[in-house]
Design a protein around this motif. Structure first.
Motif, mmCIF file in Angstrom:
data_model
loop_
_atom_site.group_PDB
_atom_site.id
_atom_site.type_symbol
_atom_site.label_atom_id
_atom_site.label_comp_id
_atom_site.label_asym_id
_atom_site.label_seq_id
_atom_site.Cartn_x
_atom_site.Cartn_y
_atom_site.Cartn_z
ATOM 1 N N PRO A 42 -63.896 23.749 51.785
ATOM 2 C CA PRO A 42 -63.530 22.904 52.923
ATOM 3 C C PRO A 42 -62.113 22.365 52.737
ATOM 4 C CG PRO A 42 -65.186 21.826 51.540
ATOM 5 C CD PRO A 42 -64.985 23.203 50.989
ATOM 6 N N LEU A 43 -61.447 22.091 53.856
ATOM 7 C CA LEU A 43 -60.103 21.525 53.762
ATOM 8 C C LEU A 43 -60.166 20.183 53.046
ATOM 9 C CD1 LEU A 43 -58.512 22.256 57.261
ATOM 10 C CD2 LEU A 43 -57.946 23.302 55.070
ATOM 11 N N PRO A 44 -59.313 19.984 52.063
ATOM 12 C CA PRO A 44 -59.288 18.714 51.339
ATOM 13 C C PRO A 44 -58.816 17.568 52.237
ATOM 14 C CG PRO A 44 -58.275 20.447 50.046
ATOM 15 C CD PRO A 44 -58.460 20.990 51.429
ATOM 16 N N PRO A 45 -58.999 16.350 51.760
ATOM 17 C CA PRO A 45 -58.582 15.196 52.556
ATOM 18 C C PRO A 45 -57.056 15.053 52.605
ATOM 19 C CG PRO A 45 -59.377 14.482 50.411
ATOM 20 C CD PRO A 45 -59.638 15.962 50.502
ATOM 21 N N THR A 46 -56.615 14.357 53.620
ATOM 22 C CA THR A 46 -55.207 14.006 53.784
ATOM 23 C C THR A 46 -55.134 12.501 54.018
ATOM 24 O OG1 THR A 46 -55.352 14.431 56.160
ATOM 25 C CG2 THR A 46 -54.586 16.255 54.779
ATOM 26 N N PRO A 47 -53.999 11.884 53.790
ATOM 27 C CA PRO A 47 -53.889 10.444 54.019
ATOM 28 C C PRO A 47 -54.223 10.095 55.474
ATOM 29 C CG PRO A 47 -51.953 11.261 52.851
ATOM 30 C CD PRO A 47 -52.744 12.451 53.293
ATOM 31 N N GLY A 48 -55.178 9.180 55.645
ATOM 32 C CA GLY A 48 -55.562 8.760 56.991
ATOM 33 C C GLY A 48 -56.113 9.884 57.848
ATOM 34 N N ASN A 49 -56.621 10.932 57.220
ATOM 35 C CA ASN A 49 -57.154 12.106 57.924
ATOM 36 C C ASN A 49 -56.137 12.750 58.871
ATOM 37 O OD1 ASN A 49 -59.759 12.105 56.717
ATOM 38 N ND2 ASN A 49 -60.276 10.337 58.003
ATOM 39 N N MET A 50 -54.866 12.720 58.481
ATOM 40 C CA MET A 50 -53.840 13.345 59.325
ATOM 41 C C MET A 50 -54.050 14.858 59.368
ATOM 42 S SD MET A 50 -50.383 13.233 56.925
ATOM 43 C CE MET A 50 -50.241 11.504 57.134
ATOM 44 N N LYS A 51 -53.498 15.476 60.376
ATOM 45 C CA LYS A 51 -53.610 16.925 60.542
ATOM 46 C C LYS A 51 -52.813 17.627 59.438
ATOM 47 C CE LYS A 51 -54.163 16.681 65.539
ATOM 48 N NZ LYS A 51 -55.555 16.892 65.656
ATOM 49 N N LEU A 52 -53.256 18.827 59.112
ATOM 50 C CA LEU A 52 -52.642 19.580 58.014
ATOM 51 C C LEU A 52 -51.126 19.749 58.160
ATOM 52 C CD1 LEU A 52 -52.844 21.103 55.375
ATOM 53 C CD2 LEU A 52 -53.585 23.116 56.652
ATOM 54 N N PRO A 53 -50.601 20.118 59.344
ATOM 55 C CA PRO A 53 -49.139 20.251 59.440
ATOM 56 C C PRO A 53 -48.402 18.935 59.155
ATOM 57 C CG PRO A 53 -50.177 21.361 61.280
ATOM 58 C CD PRO A 53 -51.265 20.594 60.562
ATOM 59 N N GLU A 54 -48.969 17.818 59.572
ATOM 60 C CA GLU A 54 -48.338 16.526 59.289
ATOM 61 C C GLU A 54 -48.302 16.277 57.777
ATOM 62 O OE1 GLU A 54 -49.711 13.100 61.752
ATOM 63 O OE2 GLU A 54 -50.906 14.651 62.751
ATOM 64 N N PHE A 55 -49.378 16.645 57.097
ATOM 65 C CA PHE A 55 -49.455 16.451 55.655
ATOM 66 C C PHE A 55 -48.567 17.450 54.915
ATOM 67 C CE2 PHE A 55 -51.589 17.736 51.629
ATOM 68 C CZ PHE A 55 -51.369 16.568 50.913
ATOM 69 N N GLY A 56 -48.811 18.737 55.158
ATOM 70 C CA GLY A 56 -48.120 19.785 54.399
ATOM 71 C C GLY A 56 -46.638 19.870 54.685
ATOM 72 N N GLN A 57 -46.283 19.849 55.949
ATOM 73 C CA GLN A 57 -44.878 19.979 56.305
ATOM 74 C C GLN A 57 -44.181 18.619 56.339
ATOM 75 O OE1 GLN A 57 -44.643 22.314 59.901
ATOM 76 N NE2 GLN A 57 -45.945 23.898 59.049
ATOM 77 N N GLY A 58 -44.906 17.609 56.831
ATOM 78 C CA GLY A 58 -44.305 16.295 56.985
ATOM 79 C C GLY A 58 -44.162 15.521 55.690
ATOM 80 N N ILE A 59 -45.244 15.431 54.917
ATOM 81 C CA ILE A 59 -45.198 14.641 53.679
ATOM 82 C C ILE A 59 -44.789 15.506 52.494
ATOM 83 C CG2 ILE A 59 -46.567 13.332 52.022
ATOM 84 C CD1 ILE A 59 -48.086 12.107 54.323
#
Length: 128
Positions: A42-59
């Motif tokens: 399963p997709l791991p968690p992200t801060p505040g359940n943000m979408k993957l592009p926001e996490f991977g590309q943004g952060i």
């Protein structure tokens, strides 16, 4: 006779082209490389359940595809990692994403970004 020879040559040419197209398309299909004996995690968690592009590309800043992941892998710093912490990223998240991408590398060898993202997340964990 010349007419029959031309027709035969044309038909042979068409069948060879069709065969080549079929052979190439089978090589390019990612699903052909999928190892169905390995389950997708399963997709791991992200801060505040943000979408993957926001996490991977943004952060994290891994860009898109293998080139973006490799570029980020080569320029990640401890200062970047401190910034991740302030954006809600935890070491556990980083390690879970590393395991996810290590699994994807084995499950889907047709995903060229997965091994680079796994290495990137490992490096982030080491800089933690």
């Amino acid at each position: 006779m010349l007419k029959i020879s031309l027709i035969a040559t044309l038909l042979l040419s068409i069948s060879m082209t069709s065969f080549a197209d079929t052979a190439i398309s089978k090589d390019l299909r990612p699903s052909a490389q999928l190892n169905t004996s390995i389950e997708r995690l399963p997709l791991p968690p992200t801060p505040g359940n943000m979408k993957l592009p926001e996490f991977g590309q943004g952060i994290i800043g891994w860009g898109t595809g293998p080139d973006g992941a490799e570029k980020r892998l080569n320029n990640i710093t401890a200062q970047d990692v401190d910034g991740f912490k302030h954006q809600g990223v935890s070491l556990e998240m980083v390690q879970t994403w590393q395991k996810f991408y290590e699994n994807e590398t084995l499950r889907n060898p047709g995903n060229p970004a997965a091994p680079l993202r796994a290495k990137l997340m490992k490096k982030i964990a080491e800089l933690w």
